[in-house]
Design an enzyme around this catalytic site. Structure first.
Site, PDB file in Angstrom:
ATOM      1  N   TYR A   1      15.169  30.847   6.879  1.00 24.58           N
ATOM      2  CA  TYR A   1      13.817  31.384   7.145  1.00 24.58           C
ATOM      3  C   TYR A   1      13.590  31.553   8.913  1.00 24.58           C
ATOM      4  CZ  TYR A   1      12.070  31.042   2.564  1.00 24.58           C
ATOM      5  OH  TYR A   1      12.046  31.139   0.945  1.00 24.58           O
TER       6      TYR A   1
ATOM      7  N   LYS B   1       0.824  -1.136  -0.022  1.00 24.36           N
ATOM      8  CA  LYS B   1       0.105   0.074   0.043  1.00 24.36           C
ATOM      9  C   LYS B   1       0.781   1.073   0.015  1.00 24.36           C
ATOM     10  CE  LYS B   1      -0.540  -0.187   4.938  1.00 24.36           C
ATOM     11  NZ  LYS B   1      -1.372  -0.064   6.346  1.00 24.36           N
TER      12      LYS B   1
END
Length: 359
Positions: A254, A34
Site C-alpha cells: 500500500y 494488569k
C-alpha cells in the site's frame, strides 16, 4: 497450518520472578498483571506465579477474573474503586484498594461495611497522575487510621516517573520526599516498579511491584532484558504463506512505500496490525527466518507483511516459521523500529493470535 502464535514460556516467567527477588532480597513481591498480564494471559500467568506474595491489577474486572480462575492470593486494585457499590465486592473477594483521592476516602468512611478493607495510601511525589498531594498526607493518613472501614495496617505507596533513566535525579528526589512523609509511620512501603527494582535499590521498601520485567523485557531506556538476566516470556511467530519474484524498480504494498532497486524475492508472511504487529514499523525492521535476519519492506497491512529475502528462495519455503520477536529477536528492538515501547507491542496482541503455554 497454524499461523500467528504467541508462545508463552512459563519456565522463563518463573526464572524472571526469581531474578526479581535477587534484585530485591527480602522484599515482598506484588506481581503486576494488569492489561491481560501485559498481553501474556491474565489467569494462566497468575497460576504460575506461586512465589509472588500478591497480585496487582488496574481494575476490578481483572481482579474478579483472577478469582474466577481460582486464584486466592491478595489482589491490589491499582486504580482503587470508583463507586460505593464496589466496596462490598472488594470485601467479599479479599481485594485491597489504593486510596488516591478525597472522593475515595470519603466514600470509604461513609459506607457501612461488615469488616474493614486493606488499604494502600498513594502519595503523588512527582508523577502527577494518581495520588494525594504531599500536603494532604497527614490528614489522609489520620483519617484512614481512624476509619473502622480501613484495616489498621495502612500501607504507603508512590510511583516513579523517570526510574528508567539512571541519569535523571527525579527518582532520588521522589524517594527522599516519600521517606520524609513516611518517617515515623510504622507502616510498610511500596515505591519500586520494574525500573525502580533494577536501578534504585534505595527505593525498594518492604514491597516491590514488578511488571514488565516479569515478562523478560527491560524497563530501562534502550535496555534489553537479557542485560538484566531476564528471559523473554513471549515468542511471537507466524509462517511464510507465499514467495514472490519482484523485478527492479517495482513498488511494493500500500502506498508504494518501498521500491526494489534490483530484482529480488519477497516472502509474504501472515502477520499484520490485525494481529497486533505495529503498523508503523520502519523499513528494514527485522524478522528471523531459519536463524537469519531479514528486513520488512513495504507497508505493514492488516494481515500480511512482505520481507525481502534476496536470492534465498531455495532456502526459504512456504510454511517456514517467521519469528517476529522473542529470545532470538528482542521485542525492545522491534519497539525502537516502530518508535514505540515494548509495553504497547505486548499489550496489543489481538484475539486472533493463538496462545501456546509451554511449561
Amino acid at each position: 497450518m497454524r499461523l500467528a502464535i504467541a508462545e508463552i514460556n512459563l519456565q522463563a516467567l518463573a526464572h524472571n520472578l526469581a531474578q526479581v527477588k535477587r534484585f530485591a532480597p527480602g522484599c515482598k513481591v506484588m506481581a503486576v498483571l494488569k492489561a491481560n498480564a501485559y498481553g501474556h494471559g491474565l489467569v494462566k500467568i497468575a497460576q504460575y506465579l506461586n512465589d509472588a506474595d500478591a497480585f496487582a491489577v488496574a481494575r476490578i474486572d481483572e481482579a474478579l477474573a483472577l478469582r474466577a480462575g481460582g486464584l486466592t492470593k491478595p489482589i491490589v486494585l491499582l486504580e482503587g474503586f470508583f463507586h460505593q457499590d464496589d466496596l462490598p465486592i472488594l470485601l467479599a473477594n479479599n481485594f485491597q484498594t489504593i486510596i488516591h483521592d478525597e472522593n475515595q476516602l470519603a466514600t470509604l468512611e461513609n459506607t457501612s461495611l461488615d469488616a474493614p478493607i486493606a488499604c494502600w495510601l498513594k502519595v503523588n511525589t512527582g508523577m502527577h497522575r494518581l495520588g494525594i498531594a504531599p500536603s494532604q498526607f497527614e490528614s489522609f493518613y489520620s483519617r484512614l487510621k481512624a476509619s473502622q472501614n480501613a484495616r489498621d495496617d495502612i500501607k504507603l505507596m508512590t510511583h516513579f516517573s523517570c526510574a528508567d533513566d539512571i541519569n535523571d535525579e527525579k527518582t532520588a528526589q521522589q524517594i527522599a520526599l516519600f521517606n520524609s512523609l513516611a518517617d515515623g509511620k510504622n507502616e510498610q512501603h511500596c515505591l519500586a516498579n520494574s525500573a525502580g527494582i533494577i536501578a534504585w535499590p534505595k527505593g525498594h521498601g518492604e514491597w516491590i511491584r514488578p511488571g514488565l520485567m516479569l515478562y523478560g523485557v527491560s524497563p530501562m531506556l534502550n535496555g534489553v532484558g537479557q542485560q538484566h538476566g531476564l528471559e523473554p516470556v513471549m515468542r511471537l511467530t507466524t509462517r511464510v504463506i507465499a514467495i514472490r519474484d519482484v523485478d527492479a524498480d517495482q513498488c511494493v504494498g500500500y502506498g508504494g512505500r518501498w521500491h526494489s532497486d534490483k530484482p529480488t524475492k519477497l516472502a509474504v508472511v501472515a502477520m499484520g496490525y490485525g494481529d497486533g504487529y505495529p503498523r508503523h514499523a520502519e523499513q528494514g525492521t527485522p524478522v528471523v527466518i531459519k536463524s537469519q535476519r531479514y528486513g520488512i519492506v513495504g507497508s505493514v497491512a492488516m494481515d500480511m507483511i512482505t520481507v525481502d529475502i534476496g536470492d534465498n528462495r531455495d532456502n526459504i519455503k512456504v510454511g517456514d516459521e517467521v519469528i517476529m520477536w522473542g529470545p532470538e529477536l528482542p521485542v525492545e528492538e522491534i519497539a525502537q523500529c516502530a518508535t514505540t515501547i515494548p509495553y504497547e507491542l505486548l499489550c496489543n496482541i489481538t484475539p486472533r493470535v493463538s496462545y501456546e503455554y509451554q511449561e
